[in-house]
Design an enzyme around this catalytic site. Structure first.
Site, PDB file in Angstrom:
ATOM      1  N   GLN A  31      64.077  15.860  48.096  1.00  0.00           N
ATOM      2  CA  GLN A  31      64.087  15.636  46.637  1.00  0.00           C
ATOM      3  C   GLN A  31      65.349  14.899  46.201  1.00  0.00           C
ATOM      4  OE1 GLN A  31      61.446  16.117  44.759  1.00  0.00           O
ATOM      5  NE2 GLN A  31      60.383  16.854  46.581  1.00  0.00           N
ATOM      6  N   GLU A  32      66.466  15.129  46.902  1.00  0.00           N
ATOM      7  CA  GLU A  32      67.698  14.394  46.577  1.00  0.00           C
ATOM      8  C   GLU A  32      67.458  12.897  46.666  1.00  0.00           C
ATOM      9  OE1 GLU A  32      71.496  15.650  48.266  1.00  0.00           O
ATOM     10  OE2 GLU A  32      70.584  17.534  48.872  1.00  0.00           O
ATOM     11  N   SER A  74      72.413  10.108  54.374  1.00  0.00           N
ATOM     12  CA  SER A  74      70.973   9.923  54.116  1.00  0.00           C
ATOM     13  C   SER A  74      70.721   9.559  52.655  1.00  0.00           C
ATOM     14  CB  SER A  74      70.174  11.158  54.533  1.00  0.00           C
ATOM     15  OG  SER A  74      70.427  12.246  53.684  1.00  0.00           O
ATOM     16  N   ASN A  75      71.518  10.081  51.745  1.00  0.00           N
ATOM     17  CA  ASN A  75      71.349   9.690  50.332  1.00  0.00           C
ATOM     18  C   ASN A  75      71.737   8.230  50.119  1.00  0.00           C
ATOM     19  OD1 ASN A  75      70.459  11.918  48.388  1.00  0.00           O
ATOM     20  ND2 ASN A  75      71.926  12.991  49.707  1.00  0.00           N
ATOM     21  N   HIS A 115      74.456  16.516  43.880  1.00  0.00           N
ATOM     22  CA  HIS A 115      74.864  17.829  44.399  1.00  0.00           C
ATOM     23  C   HIS A 115      73.605  18.646  44.675  1.00  0.00           C
ATOM     24  CE1 HIS A 115      77.404  21.270  45.137  1.00  0.00           C
ATOM     25  NE2 HIS A 115      76.558  21.971  44.411  1.00  0.00           N
ATOM     26  N   MET A 157      82.915  14.217  50.219  1.00  0.00           N
ATOM     27  CA  MET A 157      83.388  15.588  50.078  1.00  0.00           C
ATOM     28  C   MET A 157      84.860  15.651  49.655  1.00  0.00           C
ATOM     29  SD  MET A 157      80.526  16.850  50.536  1.00  0.00           S
ATOM     30  CE  MET A 157      80.295  18.560  51.003  1.00  0.00           C
ATOM     31  N   ASN A 206      77.228  11.311  40.988  1.00  0.00           N
ATOM     32  CA  ASN A 206      77.293  12.170  42.169  1.00  0.00           C
ATOM     33  C   ASN A 206      75.973  12.918  42.298  1.00  0.00           C
ATOM     34  OD1 ASN A 206      78.493  13.621  44.402  1.00  0.00           O
ATOM     35  ND2 ASN A 206      78.699  15.401  43.034  1.00  0.00           N
ATOM     36  N   ASP A 229      82.081  19.106  40.929  1.00  0.00           N
ATOM     37  CA  ASP A 229      80.648  19.076  40.624  1.00  0.00           C
ATOM     38  C   ASP A 229      80.397  19.369  39.142  1.00  0.00           C
ATOM     39  OD1 ASP A 229      79.985  18.493  43.328  1.00  0.00           O
ATOM     40  OD2 ASP A 229      80.250  20.608  43.816  1.00  0.00           O
TER      41      ASP A 229
HETATM   42  C1  GAR Z   1      73.791  16.134  50.442  1.00  0.00           C
HETATM   43  O1  GAR Z   1      72.999  17.301  50.471  1.00  0.00           O
HETATM   44  C2  GAR Z   1      74.607  16.076  49.160  1.00  0.00           C
HETATM   45  O2  GAR Z   1      73.903  16.539  48.045  1.00  0.00           O
HETATM   46  C3  GAR Z   1      75.752  16.989  49.493  1.00  0.00           C
HETATM   47  O3  GAR Z   1      76.089  16.662  50.815  1.00  0.00           O
HETATM   48  C4  GAR Z   1      74.900  16.226  51.505  1.00  0.00           C
HETATM   49  C5  GAR Z   1      75.168  14.876  52.123  1.00  0.00           C
HETATM   50  O4  GAR Z   1      74.087  14.447  52.919  1.00  0.00           O
HETATM   51  N1  GAR Z   1      76.848  16.797  48.587  1.00  0.00           N
HETATM   52  C6  GAR Z   1      77.647  17.784  48.170  1.00  0.00           C
HETATM   53  O5  GAR Z   1      77.568  18.922  48.554  1.00  0.00           O
HETATM   54  C7  GAR Z   1      78.695  17.342  47.149  1.00  0.00           C
HETATM   55  N2  GAR Z   1      79.281  18.493  46.511  1.00  0.00           N
HETATM   56  P1  GAR Z   1      73.926  12.904  53.280  1.00  0.00           P
HETATM   57  O6  GAR Z   1      75.264  12.440  53.856  1.00  0.00           O
HETATM   58  O7  GAR Z   1      72.835  12.887  54.318  1.00  0.00           O
HETATM   59  O8  GAR Z   1      73.554  12.171  52.026  1.00  0.00           O
END
Ligand code: GAR
Length: 204
Positions: A173-174, A13-14, A109, A90, A107, A145
């Site tokens: 918010q991300e 999603s990010n 987090h 990951m 990145n 991280d």
């Molecule tokens: C997100 O919340 C991101 O911040 C986290 O994994 C999720 C991925 O969601 N990342 C970490 O924890 C990295 N240490 P997404 O695939 O929907 O973007």
């Protein structure tokens, strides 16, 4: 426009938030490829639906972490990226992988680093009795991280929050934070630069 390769392991999603922002012609970066370490990462189909090329590199197909990373580095050269954006990728990157892109790997987090690096961030924030959490965009070094913080967004923790309800609130918010930071980083106009006092972009 800066050329960006996004790295995902999951739903993406990010990555999608960045790719949608970058679809605007005046956005200073474009997503030229999406790399994954999981063949079934949900984000791969989302990238393909936008016409973005995808590549998967499964760790099990390689004898060592070094060999896995060497293949990814070689493939990256095909796309001539200026920046790499980790978006739910990951895996820890080695110093050798980072070196050619030093200072050019971002990145996101889902915590207010340096609190709660690693996994299970939301449950750990709730268990610690925090009243706020949030998310952080930072430059990547070989630590988990770690690396200089570029920007953070703060999100309240509400009574009765579960890890899932908090994760959903932080994720919104991300998306907003990552696209703002990528825009600023790519344009060289990141608000606040490295001044942490100016790096809190939103109180969601
Ligand atoms: C997100 O919340 C991101 O911040 C986290 O994994 C999720 C991925 O969601 N990342 C970490 O924890 C990295 N240490 P997404 O695939 O929907 O973007």
């Amino acid at each position: 426009r800066k050329r960006v390769v996004a790295f995902i392991s999951g739903g993406g999603s990010n990555m999608l938030a960045l790719a949608k922002a970058a679809a605007a012609p005046d956005f200073p970066a474009e997503i030229v490829a999406v790399f994954s370490d999981k063949a079934d990462a949900g984000g791969l189909a989302k990238a393909e639906a936008l016409g973005i090329p995808t590549r998967s590199f499964l760790r099990k197909d390689f004898a060592s972490k070094d060999a896995h990373e060497a293949e990814i580095l070689a493939a990256l050269a095909d796309y001539r990226p200026d920046l790499l954006c980790l978006a739910g990728y990951m895996r820890l990157l080695s110093a050798d992988f980072i070196r050619p892109y030093e200072g050019r790997i971002l990145n996101i987090h889902p915590s207010l680093l340096p609190l709660f690096p690693g996994l299970h961030t939301h449950q750990r924030a709730i268990n610690a009795g925090m009243r706020v959490s949030g998310c952080t965009v930072h430059l990547v070094n070989a630590g988990m991280d770690e690396g200089p913080i570029l920007a953070q967004a703060v999100v309240p923790i509400l009574d009765g929050d579960t890890a899932d309800s908090l994760a959903a609130r932080v994720l919104v918010q991300e998306h907003a934070l990552y696209r703002r930071v990528l825009a600023g980083f790519a344009a060289g106009t990141l608000p606040g630069g490295t001044d942490p006092a100016q790096s809190v972009l939103s109180l969601g």
